[in-house]
Scaffold this motif. Structure first.
Motif, PDB file in Angstrom:
ATOM      1  N   LEU A 126       0.818  -1.220   0.000  1.00 48.48           N
ATOM      2  CA  LEU A 126       0.000   0.000   0.000  1.00 48.48           C
ATOM      3  C   LEU A 126       0.847   1.264   0.000  1.00 48.48           C
ATOM      4  N   GLN A 127       2.151   1.097   0.199  1.00 45.40           N
ATOM      5  CA  GLN A 127       3.056   2.241   0.317  1.00 45.40           C
ATOM      6  C   GLN A 127       2.618   3.204   1.426  1.00 45.40           C
ATOM      7  N   VAL A 128       2.316   2.597   2.608  1.00 48.90           N
ATOM      8  CA  VAL A 128       1.975   3.404   3.787  1.00 48.90           C
ATOM      9  C   VAL A 128       2.962   3.056   4.903  1.00 48.90           C
ATOM     10  N   PRO A 129       3.129   3.943   5.885  1.00 51.25           N
ATOM     11  CA  PRO A 129       4.055   3.640   6.978  1.00 51.25           C
ATOM     12  C   PRO A 129       3.523   2.546   7.902  1.00 51.25           C
ATOM     13  N   ALA A 130       4.454   1.827   8.523  1.00 45.64           N
ATOM     14  CA  ALA A 130       4.075   0.799   9.501  1.00 45.64           C
ATOM     15  C   ALA A 130       4.946   0.962  10.733  1.00 45.64           C
ATOM     16  N   ILE A 131       4.418   0.507  11.860  1.00 44.88           N
ATOM     17  CA  ILE A 131       5.178   0.636  13.110  1.00 44.88           C
ATOM     18  C   ILE A 131       4.996  -0.591  13.988  1.00 44.88           C
ATOM     19  N   GLY A 132       6.087  -1.047  14.583  1.00 52.29           N
ATOM     20  CA  GLY A 132       6.039  -2.152  15.536  1.00 52.29           C
ATOM     21  C   GLY A 132       5.686  -1.613  16.907  1.00 52.29           C
ATOM     22  N   VAL A 133       4.620  -2.122  17.491  1.00 53.25           N
ATOM     23  CA  VAL A 133       4.136  -1.619  18.776  1.00 53.25           C
ATOM     24  C   VAL A 133       4.592  -2.540  19.906  1.00 53.25           C
ATOM     25  N   HIS A 134       4.955  -1.942  21.034  1.00 48.84           N
ATOM     26  CA  HIS A 134       5.277  -2.704  22.240  1.00 48.84           C
ATOM     27  C   HIS A 134       3.964  -3.183  22.859  1.00 48.84           C
ATOM     28  N   HIS A 135       3.834  -4.506  23.013  1.00 45.88           N
ATOM     29  CA  HIS A 135       2.580  -5.092  23.500  1.00 45.88           C
ATOM     30  C   HIS A 135       2.127  -4.480  24.827  1.00 45.88           C
ATOM     31  N   MET A 136       3.073  -4.213  25.728  1.00 43.29           N
ATOM     32  CA  MET A 136       2.690  -3.663  27.032  1.00 43.29           C
ATOM     33  C   MET A 136       2.315  -2.182  26.932  1.00 43.29           C
ATOM     34  N   GLY A 168       4.335  11.050  13.503  1.00 42.26           N
ATOM     35  CA  GLY A 168       5.414  10.969  12.513  1.00 42.26           C
ATOM     36  C   GLY A 168       6.418   9.865  12.753  1.00 42.26           C
ATOM     37  N   LEU A 169       6.162   9.025  13.776  1.00 40.92           N
ATOM     38  CA  LEU A 169       7.086   7.918  14.043  1.00 40.92           C
ATOM     39  C   LEU A 169       6.706   6.712  13.182  1.00 40.92           C
ATOM     40  N   HIS A 170       7.695   6.003  12.673  1.00 40.64           N
ATOM     41  CA  HIS A 170       7.446   4.713  12.026  1.00 40.64           C
ATOM     42  C   HIS A 170       8.754   3.958  11.946  1.00 40.64           C
ATOM     43  N   ASP A 171       8.690   2.684  11.526  1.00 41.98           N
ATOM     44  CA  ASP A 171       9.908   1.872  11.444  1.00 41.98           C
ATOM     45  C   ASP A 171      10.301   1.665   9.987  1.00 41.98           C
ATOM     46  N   ASP A 172      11.545   1.199   9.776  1.00 43.33           N
ATOM     47  CA  ASP A 172      11.971   0.875   8.417  1.00 43.33           C
ATOM     48  C   ASP A 172      11.328  -0.437   7.967  1.00 43.33           C
TER      49      ASP A 172
END
Ligand code: ATP
Ligand code: MG
Ligand code: FE
Length: 342
Positions: A102-112, A316-320
């Motif tokens: 989709l060419q959108v940003p993604a982010i890994g979230v901390h479960h806690m 504005g945060l996201h991961d590579d």
């Protein structure tokens, strides 16, 4: 911004869409409890495979309920840890592939962090600073939250987590897996005062917990009893009261130590009725307040991941693009969310 949230850290496949302007649009959960029941605990390889089976249908279902097409998504959030690595990789892989396509940003979230922010998902006016009590199957922590993403650990369990203590205690009295909620239900029939167990580590200063000794106390009481139905309920009640009172004492200390007047509670044990009542009473007495998520958002769910991810993506945060997950992950190392809420 429409953010898809994906939770696959353990034995629940959770999916949700959170819109930064409209709030939670849809959420769906598939629990693997029946799959793991015959083994008496979560089997990691079976959990991974079941996430593979269920995740895409659940994403389609959630988008359908939200009235969205996949192209309407502006970001993807997924649980990147802590949890079972194989299970996490399923969610991370699907999330990353979707974001790439989709060419959108993604982010890994901390479960806690997902658990911790669930009360804010319910009450948009809630803002740090506050004290958070995280009580789940794998964690028991008191955290000072100065801002979203700025977490200072005040205390934690030295052995079993509160949820783990509920589950193990249920098991040793012969309740079927997963026993925590069943033990809590049984405790409702228990007579107050029939048994009494210690309030571990409340006799000394500090905000750490220890629950494994309680389990042993219950075992001895159970073995020395008639093992009848009423006795089991009586012991369940005394166990629950010991855990609840211990948690309440430490929460009050944490409010005292930080000077904050808001307590938030998250994680599966946060669904416990006696805990909710005890913390309501304690905070009311102090002129403070306590906030919980609805019980379904205390245990694992996709909504909390969509929400936590949306806050970070909107700032504005996201991961590579790498697919990265963490079996263990310290929440104190997370970047603070600036410019968003909080
Ligand atoms: P973690 O979040 O630490 O990785 P987890 O995701 O397995 O662990 P949750 O899904 O937040 O944990 O919560 C599950 C735990 O909550 C289980 O240990 C369960 O026994 C406990 N639990 C659920 N409902 C209740 C209840 N009503 N009373 C007490 N414990 C409960
Ligand atoms: Mg679970
Ligand atoms: Fe959890």
């Amino acid at each position: 911004m429409n953010v898809l949230g994906i939770e696959t850290s353990c034995d629940e496949t959770g999916v949700a869409v959170y819109a930064t302007d409209a709030g939670l649009r849809a959420h769906a959960l598939y629990s693997q409890v029946a799959l793991h029941a015959e083994y008496g605990g979560v089997v990691p390889e079976l959990a991974s495979r079941d996430h593979v089976r269920k995740l895409l249908p659940l994403i389609r279902q959630t988008l359908g309920e939200a009235g969205l097409r996949v192209e309407d998504l502006d970001g993807v959030a997924y649980t990147a840890g802590p949890g079972l690595v194989g299970a996490l990789l399923v969610g991370a892989g699907v999330a990353r592939a979707l974001a790439w396509a989709l060419q959108v940003p993604a982010i890994g979230v901390h479960h806690m962090e997902g658990h911790l922010l669930a009360p804010l998902l319910e009450d948009p006016a809630l803002r740090p600073p506050f004290v958070a009590l995280l009580v789940s199957g794998g964690h028991t922590q008191l955290v000072a939250v100065e801002a979203i993403g700025r977490y200072r650990l005040l205390g934690e369990t030295l052995d079993d987590a509160a949820g783990e203590a509920f589950d193990k205690t249920a098991k040793l009295m012969g309740l079927p897996y997963p026993g925590g909620p069943q033990l809590a239900a049984l405790a409702e029939q228990g007579r107050p005062g029939a048994f009494r167990f210690a309030r571990p580590m409340t006799d000394r200063p500090g905000l750490d917990f220890s629950f494994s000794g309680l389990k042993t106390q219950v075992l001895l009481a159970w073995q020395g009893s008639d093992q009848g139905e009423q006795t089991r309920a009586d012991i369940a009640r005394a166990f629950e009261e010991a855990v609840v009172e211990t948690l309440a004492i430490k929460c009050e200390r944490a409010l005292e130590a930080t000077g904050h007047d808001t307590l938030i509670v998250a994680g599966g044990v946060g669904a416990n009725r006696r805990l909710r009542a005890a913390l309501e009473a304690m905070t009311a007495r102090r002129g403070a307040r306590v906030r919980f998520p609805r019980p379904a958002f205390c245990t694992d769910n996709g909504a909390m991941i969509a929400f936590a991810g949306a806050l970070r993506l909107a700032a504005g945060l996201h991961d590579d693009a790498a697919v990265r997950v963490h079996a263990r992950w310290d929440m104190a190392g997370l970047p603070e969310v600036r410019g968003g809420r909080g």
